[in-house]
Design a protein around this motif. Structure first.
Motif, mmCIF file in Angstrom:
data_model
loop_
_atom_site.group_PDB
_atom_site.id
_atom_site.type_symbol
_atom_site.label_atom_id
_atom_site.label_comp_id
_atom_site.label_asym_id
_atom_site.label_seq_id
_atom_site.Cartn_x
_atom_site.Cartn_y
_atom_site.Cartn_z
ATOM 1 N N ASP A 1 65.104 -16.398 3.783
ATOM 2 C CA ASP A 1 64.868 -15.668 2.536
ATOM 3 C C ASP A 1 65.537 -16.325 1.322
ATOM 4 O OD1 ASP A 1 63.521 -13.615 1.225
ATOM 5 O OD2 ASP A 1 65.243 -12.265 1.295
ATOM 6 N N VAL B 1 64.610 -17.909 -1.550
ATOM 7 C CA VAL B 1 63.412 -18.084 -2.377
ATOM 8 C C VAL B 1 63.535 -19.288 -3.304
ATOM 9 C CG1 VAL B 1 61.951 -17.015 -4.135
ATOM 10 C CG2 VAL B 1 62.842 -15.647 -2.246
ATOM 11 N N TYR C 1 55.179 -17.129 -4.878
ATOM 12 C CA TYR C 1 55.149 -16.465 -6.184
ATOM 13 C C TYR C 1 54.598 -15.050 -6.065
ATOM 14 C CZ TYR C 1 56.166 -20.920 -8.533
ATOM 15 O OH TYR C 1 56.766 -22.080 -8.982
ATOM 16 N N THR D 1 54.633 -13.036 -3.438
ATOM 17 C CA THR D 1 55.527 -12.132 -2.705
ATOM 18 C C THR D 1 56.872 -11.928 -3.395
ATOM 19 O OG1 THR D 1 56.274 -14.016 -1.352
ATOM 20 C CG2 THR D 1 54.501 -12.655 -0.463
ATOM 21 N N SER D 2 57.144 -12.723 -4.413
ATOM 22 C CA SER D 2 58.436 -12.581 -5.120
ATOM 23 C C SER D 2 58.247 -12.003 -6.529
ATOM 24 C CB SER D 2 59.158 -13.934 -5.188
ATOM 25 O OG SER D 2 58.370 -14.898 -5.873
#
Length: 254
Positions: A87, A89, A117, A119-120
């Protein structure tokens, strides 16, 4: 006889006139050519170079260079996958961008970054990347993810279009119909939403979320009979839902 003499004189005059004009033109051309030659000679004397035009071919990468680049990209992708599992990112983004610097057309890496992008919470970047990807690869997941990027930005008309493209390519998957149905409701296209959600709930029969959306669509269309029927389907799955009971009671009075 006099007429013939006059005519002959006139013709001779015309011929002389055209001959004189042609002579002047040729002299002007020669003068121009001499002038250009003098300019070129003068430029050469001053050290100027006259460069001939020619097409410059782009250098081709050698197989060895391509193999090295491919190995670099694979290594960076493996690192990115490990970072994603942890995780991390920012590390994933950095590694993907590094890989794309080595090979800009590495579409699998582009897809990985686009999904990151999405999922964040960076839907605008995801949108741009999926639109670029679709110019090179016509994949169902790209259309679907583009639809989601649009939907989260409240671009509901564009979301409908993207989800429709995904459904066209994968009509048997109920989730495609469900996603398009949700987008149609958000875009207030209730006539289009109802049959899509009806189709989806045939396969996803226990999804009360979809059934509620379907019932709402029927209410918006003024079809109280279908709305009541849909709420009864929900009631069978969730018999203790007081909101659904209230809806049924209200519809029974209509």
């Amino acid at each position: 006889m006099l007429y013939v003499l006059v005519l002959s004189a006139s013709l001779a005059g015309i011929v002389l006139l055209f001959g004189f004009r042609a002579l002047l033109r040729n002299r002007a051309v020669r003068r121009f050519v001499r002038s250009m030659k003098q300019r070129v000679r003068s430029a050469e004397e001053r050290g100027a170079l006259v460069v001939e035009e020619r097409n410059v071919a782009r250098p081709r990468k050698s197989p060895r260079t391509s193999a090295i680049e491919l190995q670099q990209v694979r290594s960076l992708v493996r690192q990115a996958e490990k970072a994603l599992a942890q995780d991390k990112v920012e590390d994933v983004e950095r590694l993907c961008i590094q890989a794309l610097t080595v090979q800009p057309n590495a579409y699998d890496v582009q897809a990985m970054l686009a999904k990151l992008y999405l999922t964040s919470g960076r839907e605008n970047k995801a949108e741009a990347m999926y639109r670029e990807l679709l110019q090179h690869r016509d994949e169902v997941s790209f259309h679907s993810n583009l639809g989601l990027a649009y939907y989260r930005q409240a671009k509901y008309i564009e979301a409908c279009q993207a989800y429709q493209e995904a459904l066209n390519r994968d009509p048997q998957t109920p989730e495609r119909s469900a996603a398009l149905g949700r987008a149609c409701i958000a875009a207030k296209r209730f006539e289009e939403a109802a049959p899509l959600l009806e189709k989806a709930t045939l396969r996803l029969a226990r999804s009360t979320e979809l059934l509620r959306l379907l019932a709402e669509s029927y209410l918006q269309l003024g079809n109280t009979e279908k709305a009541e029927e849909t709420y009864r389907r929900i009631n069978k799955i969730e018999p203790y839902d007081e909101e659904v009971k209230a809806k049924l009671l209200s519809l029974a009075k209509v």
